[in-house]
Scaffold this motif. Structure first.
Motif, short mmCIF file in Angstrom:
data_model
loop_
_atom_site.label_atom_id
_atom_site.label_comp_id
_atom_site.label_asym_id
_atom_site.label_seq_id
_atom_site.Cartn_x
_atom_site.Cartn_y
_atom_site.Cartn_z
N LEU A 57 1.01 -1.36 0.00
CA LEU A 57 -0.04 -0.08 0.17
C LEU A 57 0.67 1.37 0.03
O LEU A 57 0.28 2.20 -0.10
N ASP A 58 2.18 1.14 0.38
CA ASP A 58 2.89 2.60 0.54
C ASP A 58 4.24 2.17 -0.21
O ASP A 58 4.35 2.38 -1.43
N VAL A 59 5.19 1.79 0.65
CA VAL A 59 6.49 1.76 0.15
C VAL A 59 6.95 0.03 -0.19
O VAL A 59 6.32 -0.68 -0.15
N ILE A 60 8.05 0.15 -0.61
CA ILE A 60 8.63 -1.16 -1.06
C ILE A 60 9.15 -2.07 0.25
O ILE A 60 9.64 -1.58 1.18
N SER B 152 9.78 -6.46 1.67
CA SER B 152 10.12 -7.60 1.05
C SER B 152 9.72 -8.87 1.93
O SER B 152 9.98 -8.78 3.09
N ASP C 250 10.76 -8.92 -3.15
CA ASP C 250 10.17 -7.74 -2.99
C ASP C 250 8.68 -7.40 -3.22
O ASP C 250 8.10 -8.10 -3.87
N LEU D 197 6.09 -4.62 -4.00
CA LEU D 197 6.00 -3.38 -4.47
C LEU D 197 4.59 -2.83 -4.43
O LEU D 197 3.58 -3.38 -4.62
N PRO D 198 4.40 -1.28 -4.37
CA PRO D 198 3.12 -0.77 -4.58
C PRO D 198 2.96 -0.76 -6.07
O PRO D 198 3.68 -0.62 -6.80
N CYS E 170 10.49 -8.55 7.10
CA CYS E 170 10.50 -7.60 6.00
C CYS E 170 11.83 -7.50 5.94
O CYS E 170 12.70 -6.85 6.83
N ALA E 171 12.60 -7.47 4.60
CA ALA E 171 13.75 -7.63 4.38
C ALA E 171 14.21 -6.17 3.52
O ALA E 171 15.43 -5.93 3.35
N GLU E 172 13.17 -5.38 2.96
CA GLU E 172 13.92 -4.05 2.34
C GLU E 172 13.21 -3.14 3.20
O GLU E 172 12.09 -3.02 3.90
N TYR E 173 14.34 -2.21 3.71
CA TYR E 173 13.97 -1.22 4.46
C TYR E 173 12.95 -0.12 4.21
O TYR E 173 12.64 0.20 3.08
N GLY F 211 11.21 2.07 6.77
CA GLY F 211 10.73 2.99 7.42
C GLY F 211 11.17 2.86 9.00
O GLY F 211 11.66 1.78 9.43
#
Lengths: 335, 540, 219
Positions: free
Chosen positions: A140-143, A145, A156, A158-159, A179-182, A184
């Protein structure tokens, strides 16, 4: 879990041993070369240490044969790594056809998962042992993973797009979901557990406290609530194409191209109806961006999917003037 | 008495005095020292952040800082270390100082531009630090969209502007080096007589010139997206956040070679000097630098194996990535072969060179794991990656940088450093480094994701080992800082050629005069011709 | 930049030829960095145009090909006068040099003026990306906005380079006025000319990519 100081992750999916075997090959090559270089340095450094300030070692300019040897041999070993790695990658990336569908919506900072049968979970995923599970994911927002180390899979999320991953668990147990992709502030809090259960336990879990109907049923409800059925008549006589049997078929568009009506196409058609209009129809459909959530879209997709196989529904007759082609065989009726 | 003699001879340090004579200098040697001071400060700051990160990770739960602060810490650590320390490190200090001398030139082709480059780095650094003091930035040094362009509430634009400005410093340095190597070589200094340090800096400059502008425009687009919501990386408007990753890594993967190639050049010099032998396979080592620079531009997609790019794109990028392994392997084998039948001394710079070769080998080999598609899916974005690139950047580049600093310190300052302390520091750095980063490989394969503020308790033992190593490493880095400063006043006076090295920089006095040579040099020998050097010494 | 005696060799160089070679090589390398810089934008353009070819076509048709063509002609003419300026410098003709530099600047100003008019038009027509963006008859507003985002980024960056070029030309004119150049020393004019032609060439790519992509389809 029990082990307070693990040094190697457990193998809990069918791909895990494949990945680990490749790892062992690479470890073998690496240890060999590391030992080779380290011992050569030590040996030379001691054997050829400087014995007098004026000594002059023999001049050696190089050796083309050696250069070729230590280019070709590492390259050959590397090509094995490449080919083997690619083979494992294909295994990881290609879900089997009989996989169980689970839908994932990621947002800062939680995982929302929906089973086809209607169960919804947050930061937890229950799956049966020995059954391939395919995840269709969006953000819904950022990437983000989706990462389960003990399954050796990561994808990953993706939005604005669907990505998929799959695994077939081979061990009952409770496994980390990261969650492996930073993503926030609370990135490291976007974690959960995957529970692999014996099939009968899974069935029991499914039947317990589901409520609210299956994904497709919810999708149908939404379909009516949003008044999609005002135009999308099942008999193909509406102002919009019939959705009967559309999913998975090839669709002819106004610009003459064809697309396969997969998850991505259905999603786009709901959120940006005018991007790819079916041949023979006007672009009159309004966008549902903002009116329907990503979870809702997934329910609608599951509903449209169910229209293909729903028993008792109208047979997938050739639409009156549509560009919708049934997957195979029926194509002739079109022309 | 001796001090008085030194004071009498005019050299670049005593040619003029006063702050103005430094801040407006056009002398590449003085500019190199300005860079040295600047990047040492940045390194200290980046190191401070690293220390806080490691202390925080002693326990699985948050104790020292909040998640928000933690994210800012690792972001600032990365931004400062990559853009303000590693990228300028060897080229802007050792390269700036020695590249013109090594080719027998009086200065770089464009001295004013060189000074401007330093001011740009300072300006970029101040901008970034300003953003930090204003509240920091939390996007990670990779600035992935749409987090950086839409969701982060921190000072992204100011930080990005700082990197943008510092990028131009890098571009102008690269341009200056390329023109200098092409047009300023002394008579007789042919391309294949160039010291390998010059070759590697030349290759580095090619990447700076070709890659950095792409980073600049990418950052510019992120800034526009944040300011005006133009939609380039915003999926809601049809933009593609993954396009950012392609553009970012198109620079940032070659940037890895910007950081490590100069280190390779330093190590080539050290291995030759302290084995008293021409580098084995000179031509192969020289061309492998250029090959790495070129191939480095074709492999960016290996950072995107799990990003949703197509399976076939993944295969192509994996395949191409293995090509970079070959020139890297060539270098390692040639350095090792240079030792064969050499006359090897164990002076501090050589110890660092040994450390570099060992750690770079490990860093390079673990790179093969990451290029293997099937394994990368598991270990990307975990501590395995963190360990891998620290082996290259810290185990490789930083070891080479320290080795080069020890090697050329007598030339730069006219003073010798204390050898005993220096040997100890090399050992401490090597041990501390391995203790810090080796456990992170294990952590990574276990599945510990990077950039995690809190983590599952079973990972704690390895984290504690890593933090313990980091404190040893910190001591290892503080020691040179102290004894280098000490040596400026109390160190023994350095002769012109303390190591018995070839290379034009050792034929001029220590420290060199303002225009590097008393009379313009004419080159008549191949590089690393130790026989001729000894002969001349005997004749002289 | 302006040293007391322009003919004097700067101290790091041995010969005048070496100094000139270094300057010209430096400008070529700089132009390579510029290509990479614009290259990022061309990449973004290529990606999105291949994602949304029809939207890009429709958005492109709102630009006036006539105005674009006129501006292209103006810019090409300015490159021609720039060549003449370099020729005048080679011959050591101070007066001609000054006049051709001024002419080059006039054409440059005309180009920027036309560009400013076009941008103003975009504001009036709500074709500027932002909350008030609207492209008539286009269902995919977001994607259309992408086209205009790239339009403004690319033409804006190009115009910025034009402005820098005008600055360089002003300095060159002033130095020519002071008589700093002659037939033996005109490297700055040469190098400034390279830059000016580069900016021109960038436009040669921008014009068809932005104005002409969908002209062949009658709609």
């Amino acid at each position: 879990m029990g082990n307070r100081f693990p040094l190697f992750p457990v193998e809990a999916s069918t791909v895990a041993p494949s990945v680990d075997h490749l790892l062992f090959y690479l470890l073998g090559v690496s240890i060999f070369f590391t030992v080779l270089i380290f011992s050569a340095i030590f040996y030379f450094a001691i054997k050829y240490r400087r014995r007098s300030e004026t000594e002059l070692p023999p001049e050696i300019h190089g050796s083309t044969k050696l250069e070729i040897a230590w280019s070709i041999i590492p390259f050959g070993l590397a090509m094995v790594m490449f080919a083997w790695g690619a083979k494992v990658y294909f295994e990881i990336e290609r879900p089997p056809d009989d996989a169980l569908d689970v839908y994932v919506v990621a947002k800062q900072w939680m995982w929302k998962l929906q089973h086809k049968e209607g169960q919804r979970e947050i930061n937890e995923l229950h799956i049966p042992l020995g059954r391939a599970v395919k995840l269709t994911m969006t953000s819904l927002d950022v990437i983000h993973s989706f990462y389960v180390p003990d399954f050796r899979t990561k994808q990953d999320v993706l939005p604005g797009r669907y990505t998929t991953t799959w695994f077939k668990p081979t061990r009952v147990g409770k496994y980390h979901l990261f969650c492996a992709e930073y993503c926030g502030t609370k990135h490291s809090g976007m974690i959960g557990w995957v529970y692999v259960m014996e099939p009968q336990d899974y069935q029991a879990w499914l039947s317990g406290g589901a409520g609210g109907g299956s994904l497709a049923e919810n999708g149908q409800k939404l379909f009516q609530e949003l008044a999609c059925d005002n135009c999308h008549h099942m008999d193909g006589h509406g102002r919009c194409p019939s959705l009967q049997g559309v999913y998975g078929s090839k669709v002819l568009l106004t610009n003459g191209q064809t697309v396969v009506a997969d998850d991505a196409y259905v999603r786009e058609s709901i959120l940006q109806p005018n991007a790819k209009v079916v041949s023979g129809y006007q672009s009159i459909m309004p966008t549902f961006q903002g009116l329907v959530t990503e979870e809702g879209v997934l329910q609608l997709i599951e509903y449209i999917k169910s229209l293909k196989t729903q028993p008792g529904a109208a047979p997938a007759a050739a639409p009156a003037r549509g560009g919708v082609q049934p997957p195979a065989g029926g194509a002739a009726a079109q022309r | 008495m001796i001090t008085a003699a030194l004071e009498e001879r005019e050299h670049y340090l005593n040619a003029s005095y006063g702050l103005k004579s430094w801040l407006l200098t056009k002398d590449h040697k003085r500019i190199a020292l300005l860079y040295l001071g600047t990047i040492t400060l940045f390194f200290a700051l980046g190191g401070l952040f690293a220390t806080m990160i490691r202390i925080e990770l002693l326990t699985p739960q948050p104790d020292l800082v909040s998640s928000e602060t933690y994210n800012k810490l690792f972001t600032m650590h990365g931004v400062i270390m990559v853009f303000l320390f590693l990228v300028p490190s060897i080229p802007a200090t050792l390269g700036n100082f020695f590249l013109p001398i090594m080719i027998g030139a009086k200065d770089l082709a464009f001295p004013k531009l060189n000074l401007l480059s330093w001011y740009l780095l300072v300006a970029g650094g101040l901008c970034t630090l300003g953003a930090m003091f204003a509240g920091g930035v939390d996007t990670g040094w990779t600035f992935y969209t749409p987090y950086s362009s839409t969701y982060s509430n921190t000072y992204v634009i100011a930080t990005a502007l700082g990197i943008f400005i510092a990028g131009f410093s890098s571009i102008l340095t690269g341009l200056n080096f390329i023109v200098t190597v092409h047009r300023m070589r002394a008579p007789g200094m042919t391309w294949f007589r160039l010291p390998l340090f010059v070759w590697s800096n030349y290759a580095t400059s090619l990447i700076m010139v070709l890659g950095t502008p792409v980073l600049a425009v990418t950052i510019l687009l992120v800034g526009c997206e944040r300011l005006f919501h133009i939609g380039i990386f915003d999926p809601a408007l049809g933009g593609d956040p993954v396009l950012f990753q392609h553009m970012f890594w198109f620079y940032s993967h070659p940037a890895v070679y910007i950081m490590v190639l100069p280190g390779m050049g330093v190590v080539s010099e050290l291995v030759a000097t302290f084995s008293r032998k021409r580098v084995f396979g000179y031509g192969f080592v020289a061309f492998s630098s250029v090959a790495i620079a070129v191939l480095g531009f074709l492999v960016w997609g290996h950072h995107l194996f799990v990003s949703g790019q197509s399976v076939y794109a993944g295969m192509v990028f994996s395949f191409l990535s293995y090509f970079v392994a070959v020139p890297s392997a060539i270098k390692v084998f040639n350095w090792t072969a240079t030792l064969y039948k050499g006359s090897i001394s164990y002076d501090t710079p050589m110890l660092y060179a040994f450390g570099f070769i060992g750690l770079f080998t490990m860093g390079g080999l673990t790179g093969l794991f990451l290029a293997a598609l099937g394994i990368d899916v598991h270990v990307t974005d975990t501590y395995f990656v963190v360990a891998h690139f620290h082996y290259i950047m810290v185990g490789g580049t930083l070891m080479a940088y320290l080795g080069g600093m020890h090697y050329w310190w007598p030339k730069m300052t006219g003073r010798m450093y204390p050898e005993g302390w220096a040997k100890l520091s090399a050992l401490v750095v090597f041990l501390g480094f391995n203790l810090t980063f080796f456990p992170q490989f294990v952590l990574g394969y276990l599945g510990m994701p990077r950039r995690y503020h809190v983590y599952p308790p079973e990972f704690q033992v390895l984290h504690v080992m890593s933090t313990a190593g980091a404190s040893v490493l910190a001591v290892g880095y503080l020691m040179p800082l102290v004894y280098f400063l000490w040596s400026l006043r109390y160190g023994k006076l350095a002769p012109a050629n303390p190591w018995g090295a070839t290379g034009l920089e050792w034929q001029t006095s220590s420290p060199p005069p303002t225009h590097n040579f008393e009379e313009p040099p004419v080159v008549t020998h191949e590089a690393y011709d130790f026989a001729a050097l000894l002969e001349e010494a005997q004749v002289g | 930049m302006a040293s007391a005696n322009p003919l004097a060799l700067r101290e790091q160089f041995d010969t005048a030829a070496q100094q000139k070679d270094a300057s010209v090589l430096a400008m070529w390398i700089f132009l390579v960095t510029e290509i990479m810089f614009f290259g990022g934008l061309f990449l973004a353009y290529t990606a999105y145009r291949s994602f949304y070819p029809e939207v890009f076509g429709a958005a492109s048709r709102t630009l006036s090909a006539t105005i674009g063509a006129v501006n292209t002609a103006v810019l090409l003419t300015s490159s021609y006068t720039m060549v003449l300026a370099v020729r005048a410098a080679q011959k050591g003709s101070r007066k001609a040099l000054i006049w051709f530099l001024i002419l080059t600047m006039i054409f440059g100003t005309v180009f920027l003026g036309v560009k400013a008019y076009e941008w103003h038009e975009k504001f009036v027509e709500h074709h500027v990306p932002g909350p008030s963006f609207h492209l008539e008859g286009e269902p995919l507003q977001g994607q259309a906005q992408l086209f205009f985002s790239l339009y403004f980024a690319m033409t804006g960056l190009h115009a910025l380079h034009m402005v820098v070029g005008m600055g360089i030309m002003t300095v060159m004119t002033w130095r020519a006025w002071l008589g700093r150049f002659n037939a033996d020393y005109y490297t700055p004019i040469d190098v400034a000319g390279l830059y000016w032609h580069f900016v021109d060439v960038i436009w040669i790519f921008l014009f068809p990519l932005l104005y002409l992509i969908d002209r062949h389809v009658p709609k």
